[in-house]
Every structure is written in C-alpha cells, then in structure tokens.
Design a protein around this motif. Structure first.
Motif, PDB file in Angstrom:
ATOM      1  N   ALA C 117       0.678  -1.334   0.135  1.00 48.12           N
ATOM      2  CA  ALA C 117       0.151  -0.153   0.007  1.00 48.12           C
ATOM      3  C   ALA C 117       0.917   0.955   0.028  1.00 48.12           C
ATOM      4  O   ALA C 117       0.490   2.410  -0.778  1.00 48.12           O
ATOM      5  N   ALA C 118       1.788   1.740   1.235  1.00 46.39           N
ATOM      6  CA  ALA C 118       2.819   2.276   0.884  1.00 46.39           C
ATOM      7  C   ALA C 118       3.513   2.474  -0.348  1.00 46.39           C
ATOM      8  O   ALA C 118       3.625   3.871  -0.673  1.00 46.39           O
ATOM      9  N   LEU C 121       1.223   4.557  -3.292  1.00 40.76           N
ATOM     10  CA  LEU C 121       1.300   5.862  -2.917  1.00 40.76           C
ATOM     11  C   LEU C 121       2.616   6.344  -3.209  1.00 40.76           C
ATOM     12  O   LEU C 121       2.587   7.355  -3.568  1.00 40.76           O
ATOM     13  N   LEU C 122       3.614   5.838  -3.185  1.00 42.03           N
ATOM     14  CA  LEU C 122       4.878   6.285  -3.475  1.00 42.03           C
ATOM     15  C   LEU C 122       4.984   6.404  -5.052  1.00 42.03           C
ATOM     16  O   LEU C 122       5.470   7.095  -5.573  1.00 42.03           O
ATOM     17  N   ASP C 125       0.571   6.601 -10.427  1.00 40.14           N
ATOM     18  CA  ASP C 125       1.119   7.632 -10.984  1.00 40.14           C
ATOM     19  C   ASP C 125       0.921   9.323 -10.695  1.00 40.14           C
ATOM     20  O   ASP C 125       0.920  10.091 -11.340  1.00 40.14           O
ATOM     21  N   SER C 126       0.131   9.120 -10.003  1.00 41.36           N
ATOM     22  CA  SER C 126      -0.598  10.675  -8.603  1.00 41.36           C
ATOM     23  C   SER C 126       0.375  10.193  -7.178  1.00 41.36           C
ATOM     24  O   SER C 126       0.132  10.653  -6.453  1.00 41.36           O
ATOM     25  N   LEU C 128       3.434   9.890  -4.903  1.00 40.67           N
ATOM     26  CA  LEU C 128       4.337  11.488  -3.987  1.00 40.67           C
ATOM     27  C   LEU C 128       5.985  11.439  -4.742  1.00 40.67           C
ATOM     28  O   LEU C 128       6.290  12.248  -5.254  1.00 40.67           O
ATOM     29  N   ALA C 130       5.466  10.872  -8.501  1.00 39.87           N
ATOM     30  CA  ALA C 130       5.403  10.920  -9.446  1.00 39.87           C
ATOM     31  C   ALA C 130       5.452  12.740  -9.457  1.00 39.87           C
ATOM     32  O   ALA C 130       5.652  14.283  -9.769  1.00 39.87           O
ATOM     33  N   ARG C 131       5.182  13.611  -7.576  1.00 39.86           N
ATOM     34  CA  ARG C 131       4.650  15.157  -7.500  1.00 39.86           C
ATOM     35  C   ARG C 131       5.592  15.236  -7.094  1.00 39.86           C
ATOM     36  O   ARG C 131       6.397  16.642  -7.490  1.00 39.86           O
ATOM     37  N   ALA C 132       6.648  15.064  -6.777  1.00 45.87           N
ATOM     38  CA  ALA C 132       8.126  15.842  -6.347  1.00 45.87           C
ATOM     39  C   ALA C 132       8.825  15.980  -7.497  1.00 45.87           C
ATOM     40  O   ALA C 132       9.601  16.750  -7.308  1.00 45.87           O
ATOM     41  N   ALA C 152       9.630  -3.371  -6.558  1.00 41.62           N
ATOM     42  CA  ALA C 152      10.840  -2.538  -4.960  1.00 41.62           C
ATOM     43  C   ALA C 152      10.471  -2.540  -3.781  1.00 41.62           C
ATOM     44  O   ALA C 152      10.632  -2.579  -3.248  1.00 41.62           O
TER      45      ALA C 152
END
Lengths: 264, 345, 285
Positions: C117-118, C121-122, C125-126, C128, C130-132, C152
């Motif tokens: 799950a983590a 979230l990392l 495509d939306s 962390l 991708a955001r960073a 991974a």
C-alpha cells in the motif's frame, strides 16, 4: 564492529549510510503524509489541508475491530508456536536427535511451501470435516511461524549452558523450580524474540485469512487490502496502514530492551 | 551436618568403553579427599555420578549410610561447584546465594538473611547487591562456594573450582577452604589435576588411573611410597631401577641396596624421588656415573646422570651444579628407597 | 537430567514436528489428490491428468510461470545486492551501523501488504514520486508491464532481511580476521573480496533462497500492485479458487502443486549452493 577508518574514508561513508537509510525509510513517507492530510490534490507536493479525517474514516470502517482481531490472531499464533518452537529448538541444540537432517528439513519445510497452497489444500479438508475456519487459520499460521521460532530458539540453546540447570539441581531445585527460576529467566530474551516473530506471522497474514475466511474475518491487512484496491481512499489507507505498523514497532522496541537487559 | 561419602564399585561406560571401571573411595565425615588424575580420565564423571547428574552403569553411592544411587540430584544434598562458577546472571549476588534456600521453601526475607551470613563467610558481604557479571573470577568462585554452602550439603563436590584462577588468587582460595573447614567442617570431594593443589588442600589424595583408584593416601606418602610404577610416574617420579628384592635388600646393576622396610622377595623396581637424591663425589654414593644433561627447574636444577642401572636424576638446590661430562656419585637415602612391582605388559 | 537421549528429544520435538507434518502432509496430499481427480468435489474418484494437461495448454499458467519467476528473480537479485551492500556498510561505522541496523530491524515487522500500500502511494502515477519529480508523463510503475512497483516492494523489505541475516553471520569473528588480514598486508578491497564476502556468502545464499521461495509463493503484493494479466501463480490460483465453476478449484490446486514444487526445487538448489559456499567460508575461517 567499528574500526579506525582514516578520516577521508569516514567522510565517504556518511553519504552512503544516508542513502541506505533513505532506501529503508522513503516508502513509509507517503503513509505519514497521507495520514495527516485532509486534502492533497494531484500535482501538489505536500497536502493542502492537514487534518485527521483519514483516522476518523478508518474508525468508521471498523479499524478498531480489525485491530483487535489482528492482535488476537498474532497472540494465538505466538502462544502456540513459541512453546512448541522452544521445545524443538532445545531438542535440536542439546539432545541427540535421530534422523536429524530429516527432522530439520521437516521443521524448515513451511518456509518452502507457499501459504496459499497449504491453506487451499487444508480448507478443502477442514470444510468437509466441519472444522471451524478460525481453527484452520490459526493452525496454518502457527505452522508457518514454527520455522522461525524453532531456529531462533535452536541458536539460543546452542549458546546456552545446561550447567546452570545442573547447578540448580545440585542446589536442591526440582525440575519445576529449575524451569521457573533458571531455565525460563535465562531463555527469556530469546523467547521474546521468537514470540515476536510468531506474532508477526499472524499479524501480517493476508492470503491465509482471505482463503479461510473468504473475506468474512476482517483483520488489519484485510482492511488495508480492501481499502487500497479501491481508489480515492488514500488518507484512510494511510491511517489503517499505520495502525498495522505501529504496534509491532512498539513490540520490537520492547523486545530489544528486554534482550539488552538480559545481556547485562 | 557433614556425613561420610562412600563410592562402591562405580562403573560408567561411554559408547562401550568403560571410563570408570570400578571406583571405590571413602571420604570420612568432615574430611577432604582430592581426586587426582590426568585430564580425560573421568574425574569429573565421578563427581557427576555422586551429584546425580549422570547415572552409573554399576555401583552405588552412599552418604551417611543413605543410598543415593537412584535419587534425583536435588534430593541428594551434594552441592557441586564447577570450574565455571555458573552464577545465575539474572539474580543478584545475594539472591544467588539465597537460591538453594528459596527453592527449599524458605521465605524470601529469611533466605536473604541467611544468605548474607554465608556471603560473610567467604568475605564478600559488601558485594551482596552486585550483578554476577560485575565480579572478578576469584569473587565469582567465592560466591559459588557460598551458594553451595547455603544448600547445607551433606557433601560438597568441587570440580577443579580454582583451575581457571590466577596463581595468587588460587592460593587465597586454598586458604579460604581451610578457613571454611574450621567454621563448618564440610565433607569435601575435590577433583583436580594439580598435584600441588591436591597436596595443599586435602587430607587424602586419591589417584585415578585407568578408571580405578590406583592409590589413596596422604600426599607425602603418595610421593615417597607409590603403590605402582604408574602412580610413581603420574606423580612425576623419574628414577626407576629394575632388579629384585632379596632378603630385605634390592639387588640390581647398582649392587645391593638395603631397604628400610620389609618387602616380599622377587622382582621389583626400586623408586627414589629425584628430590631425595643427593649428589656427591664420584668416589662416594650408592651409584656413580656421568652427567649427561642439566636443566633448570625454577630455583632448582635437574641433573641427569648415566649409571650402570640406566639414567637417574637428582634435583639440586641453588649453588654449585655439575656440568655435563662431570663424573658424580649419587646418594639414595635408605629411608627414601621404595620398591614397586614391575610394570605388567 | 541424565535423560538427554533420543527418547526425550522426540518428546520435545513432537509439538512442533507433528502439526507441521500433519498440516503440510494433509494439505499437499489433498491438493495432489484433488487435482488428479482422486478426490473430486462431486462424483466418483477417477484418476486423470486432465487438469494438468488443460493447464499446460492454457497460456495463463505459462505466462504466470514466466512472470512469477521473473519477479522472484529480479526481487531476489535487488534485495541481495542492496542488503549485502547495507550489511557491509553497517560494519564500517559505529553510529551509521547502529542506525542502519535499527532501520532494517524496523522494516521487518511491516506487513508486506502494508508495504505494498505504501509503495502504491509512492510510485502510482499520482503518487508522491510523481508529485515530487513534477514529471509530465510518469511511467506506469504500478500495474505496469515491468512490474516495477511489485519488485520494488519485495526488494525493499527483503533487502532489510538480507542485511540482518548477513550482519548476524559477520558478527562471529569477522572483525578479528579482517584485522589479521590487514596486518598481513591486505588492503581494504582485498579484505572485502577475500575475507568479508566469503564469510558473508553462506548467509547471503540462504537469505536469497528464502527470499526467492517467499516471493514465488506470495499473493498480496502482486495482487495489489501488479497487472490483471498475466497473473503470477498465487494470484492465478486464487482467481481459479474463487471461480463460480467448482471444477476450477481442481485447477487452483494444480497451480498450488506447481508453485510448491517450484519453491521446493528453489530451496533444494539453495541447499546445494549453501553446501558449496559454506565450504569456502570454512576455508576462510
């Protein structure tokens, strides 16, 4: 474990350590951020609104009950697998064992047999025999945990001096007193480690609970699975996930403390 | 509280080979017997059989007329102190000493008060609150002794308890043991491979060779009047003159040497401790020969001399020592002469 | 206390050995019997290899096999490389070593599904990452064709496991040997190659084998972060298992039997490798 490295080498080591620490820590960062986010629209690097909505929603989704069931499952597995593993570990370390290689291979076998295969085979049988699903669940997970408890305890007993128990006997302690006053206190740190690993097997399981319970028995991993396979739940997923991470970390710290006290 | 200890024909086999092959030994009440033998001859096995940590294949163990043979270790009253002190690491020093009292059902407060007394006996009253890991080796063994005494044992078993200690500390432990005998006069069976220690601590030294007690006697007698060549050699005796006894004298290549006490006629080997042999001029002495080698032994010298009866040795004190090649005479004092049977086989 | 013989050993072994033998024995027997028609869900026993023949002709099994082995191999290789690196790094510094040890130990109790799950979230495509990075078009790491997120997650958690196992193995005497080698003129590189690596090898091989077998038989991460097709063997088995057509259960059990055979084979290979590397390690000692 340290050695006097020249100053230039120490300087080169620090960034590598930082990189390794980052590798281990980074996957947990989005969990921490999402668990404190009320709103975090896409391109934003950080949440735009902070808050605990995720946690409230998690409670609404039954995270409390799931937490309780996960604790019970972990405790049941630890309660069964720890004493059995300690006894077998002691036998392997301190006794003459007939057909030793075979026995060791058998006790290690659960590592090699995928849990989903075991539980699919077994439930076919237990369903016909009318054995309750939870019994099959605890049984399969305890067997999965046994390799860990057996081999932790075996290495502990390999460094264990039976002379302490003999000494106690000659000082007038009977078998029971030896067990309670000498054997268990001396083995306590290893027992705590073994119990912790067995607890984790029950606490972390997903597929065995899924096959046995068919989704009826909701533990924390079941809740994480259900929530994260759907979209738009990120804050709740993070809250439930952290609920599944923090208790074992606290247990780990407690076990480490106990082991350190035992070492002194 | 002390009783006698009687071992009667103890046999113990490991994988078919008899390590102990009929051990008979008596420790009188309040006496100290040292069991001496080369390493690996089953000395510790004797103690384990007495303590009930191992079961004999034959024979009996009795203490104070009570047959202990089938009893569990905790019901024998035979406390054991081993080479490693084995203080329980999870208990304080005081609670270690109180352990036998606690398992005997004594209340904690009473057990600790009594334990403090035993700790005082070994001179460590002020370490009561310490953890075992913080003690020195000598302190640990003192606590182990106090703990064993707190069990009020009928027999105290000591399995090379001082062999891991530094020489100075070891002598302190020997004095402590003597003091303890004065205070509580326990019956002690001590296992050691150290001749000096056996002689310093015990009334009687029993030599264990080839699974049997070859001889049990006071240390001095053991050295000057060994029962066999094997005992003589084990105790470091090097002078052996083969020959025969004829009417109160030993006849050999050295001639006729009168014996101090009656021995039956027939073949026999004359033994004289090298420490008792004196050097003299080549014209005098019971034997003459040529010095072949001189080796320092601490403050003394070992002088090896070739004689018509083979090599003989003398130990001399500091002073003028002969050099290799010198012709010397050897004096074998009459009261130090002793004849043992020829080695069989 | 004298009873330290085989009888007492058997009594002590029973509480662990009996349930293990019973559960594994019963489960695998049932799986084999049912997938070969000897213990059908309905009807009379009728020995057949039809289930296996059907599966062998089906692309789902072969694709699943390929993807399972590929993911397991990639995850194990990464976990070994990173884990070994971390272990060798941890023994060179005091503070860093402590931190690394603690961080690795803290990674072990994280359930794999939570890790998945983590990682989702990392790496989504939306997520962390991708955001960073602010990337316009983020590659499909989650549920993508290369199974990056799945690999991974396994590499992340199992590298911590490898590091801990290797550190435990190196704790026994490696330092003395390293210092001895240094006094004999071996430089840091040579000491790494001739002392540390041979001593770490048995532990690394064992940890690698366990990791490979684990990934091969693990369901949750691939289910959450993987594609819907091809399915890794455990995911395939569970889909067949829950099919409304009960006959599919026999196929599910056949997949279970195949996966178990693969995992067992992997551990046998590990044992053989271990025997070889352990000899080398002993030679170093």
């Amino acid at each position: 474990m340290t050695r006097a490295a020249p100053a230039w080498r120490r300087a080169a080591v620090a960034p590598r350590v930082a990189l390794a620490l980052a590798w281990l820590a980074v996957p947990l960062v989005p969990l921490l951020l999402w668990a404190a986010a009320d709103r975090w629209p896409f391109p934003a690097v950080l949440p735009t609104d902070w808050g605990l909505t995720g946690w409230r929603q998690a409670a609404g989704q039954g995270a409390g009950g799931a937490l309780g069931r996960s604790v019970l499952l972990g405790l049941a597995v630890a309660a069964l697998a720890t004493p059995a593993g300690a006894m077998a570990g002691r036998a392997l370390a301190l006794h003459r064992v007939p057909a030793r290689r075979l026995v060791e291979a058998l006790l290690l076998a659960p590592v090699a047999v995928p849990p989903f295969a075991v539980v699919m085979g077994l439930t076919t049988l237990t369903l016909r025999a009318g054995v309750p699903g939870t019994v099959a669940l605890v049984l399969v997970l305890s067997v999965s945990a046994l390799p860990y408890t057996v081999f932790v305890m075996r290495s502990a007993y390999a460094g264990y001096d039976v002379g302490f128990e003999e000494e106690a006997r000659t000082l007038g302690a009977g078998p029971r007193a030896v067990l309670l006053r000498v054997h268990l206190p001396l083995a306590a740190p290893a027992l705590a480690t073994a119990a912790f690993l067995a607890f984790l097997v029950g606490w972390s399981d997903y597929v065995v609970t899924l096959v046995v319970g068919g989704g009826q028995l909701v533990t924390l991993p079941m809740l994480v699975g259900a929530l994260s396979s759907a979209t738009g739940n990120d804050a709740v997923v993070a809250a439930v996930s952290l609920t599944a991470v923090v208790p074992p970390l606290l247990l780990l710290a407690a076990t480490a403390l106990l082991a350190r006290r035992g070492a002194r | 509280m002390s009783t006698d200890l009687v071992l009667d024909g103890l046999v113990r086999r490991f994988g078919g080979a008899a390590v102990l092959d009929g051990v008979d030994l008596t420790v009188p009440a309040g006496g100290v017997v040292a069991l001496l033998g080369p390493s690996g001859t089953g000395k510790s096995t004797v103690l384990r059989l007495v303590a009930g940590l191992d079961t004999p294949d034959a024979g009996r163990v009795r203490a104070g007329g009570r047959d202990l043979t089938g009893l569990a270790p905790e019901r024998r009253g035979t406390a054991l102190v081993g080479q490693r002190p084995r203080l329980f690491p999870h208990l304080s020093v005081l609670d270690n000493v109180a352990f036998p009292l606690a398992v005997a059902g004594r209340r904690r407060r009473a057990a600790r008060a009594e334990a403090a007394g035993h700790l005082d006996l070994v001179g460590l009253a002020d370490l009561a609150g310490r953890r075992p890991a913080t003690l020195s080796g000598g302190q640990e063994q003192r606590v182990a002794l106090a703990r064993a005494l707190a069990a009020a044992p009928a027999v105290l078993l000591l399995d090379e308890p001082f062999s891991a200690l530094d020489p100075g500390v070891r002598e302190g432990m020997h004095r402590l043991l003597a003091d303890l005998r004065g205070a509580v006069s326990p019956t002690v069976l001590l296992v050691t491979h150290d001749r000096q220690e056996a002689a310093a601590v015990a009334d009687t030294v029993a030599v264990l060779l080839d699974g049997r007690i070859a001889q049990a006697a006071p240390a001095g007698e053991l050295h000057t009047r060994p029962a066999s060549l094997a005992v003589s050699r084990f105790l470091g005796g090097v002078n052996e003159v083969p020959g025969a006894v004829e009417r109160g004298a030993h006849v050999s290549a050295l001639g006729r040497l009168a014996l101090p006490c009656a021995s039956p006629d027939g073949p026999g080997v004359l033994v004289v401790r090298q420490e008792a042999v004196a050097l003299t001029g080549p014209a005098d002495g019971d034997a003459t020969g040529t010095v072949t080698r001189v080796t320092p032994r601490g403050a003394r010298w070992r002088v090896e001399v070739t004689t018509p009866a083979g090599p003989l040795s003398a130990e001399t004190g500091p002073g003028r020592t002969p050099a290799p090649g010198d012709a010397v005479g050897l004096v074998l004092p009459p009261d130090q002469r002793w004849v043992v049977p020829q080695a069989t086989g | 206390m004298p009873a330290r013989g085989p009888r007492r050993a058997l009594l002590l072994l029973l509480p662990a050995a009996l349930p293990t033998a019973a559960v594994l024995g019963a489960a695998l027997t049932v799986a084999v019997l049912q997938s070969t028609g000897l213990m059908p869900v309905v009807g009379e026993p009728d020995p057949t290899t039809a289930t296996y023949r059907a599966l062998a002709g089906d692309r789902a099994l072969l694709d699943g096999l390929r993807v399972s082995l590929g993911v397991a191999a990639a995850s194990t290789a990464l976990a070994l490389a990173v884990g070994l690196g971390m272990a060798l790094l941890a023994r060179t510094t005091r503070l860093g070593g402590r931190l690394l040890r603690a961080a690795a130990a803290a990674t072990v109790p994280v359930p794999h599904l939570v890790g998945a799950a983590a990682v989702g979230l990392l790496l989504a495509d939306s997520g962390l990452a991708a955001r960073a990075l602010g990337a316009e078009s983020f590659p499909p790491l989650v549920a993508g064709p290369l199974w990056v997120a799945v690999v991974a997650e396994y590499a992340w958690k199992e590298s911590a496991f490898v590091a801990l196992v290797v550190l435990a193995a190196l704790a026994a005497g490696e330092r003395e040997l390293d210092e001895t080698a240094a006094t004999l003129g071996a430089g840091p590189w040579q000491r790494l190659r001739r002392v540390a690596l041979p001593m770490a090898a048995p532990a690394a091989v064992a940890a690698g084998g366990v990791t490979f077998a684990y990934v091969l038989g693990s369901y949750d991460v691939a289910w959450l972060l993987g594609r819907s097709y091809p399915e890794p063997l455990p995911v395939l088995a569970y889909r067949l298992w829950t099919d409304v057509d009960l006959a599919r259960r026999e196929q599910a059990l056949a997949v279970a039997v195949v996966t178990t055979a693969l995992a067992l084979a992997c551990l046998l290979v590990t044992a053989a490798l271990l025997a070889r590397t352990a000899r080398t390690a002993r030679a170093v000692r």
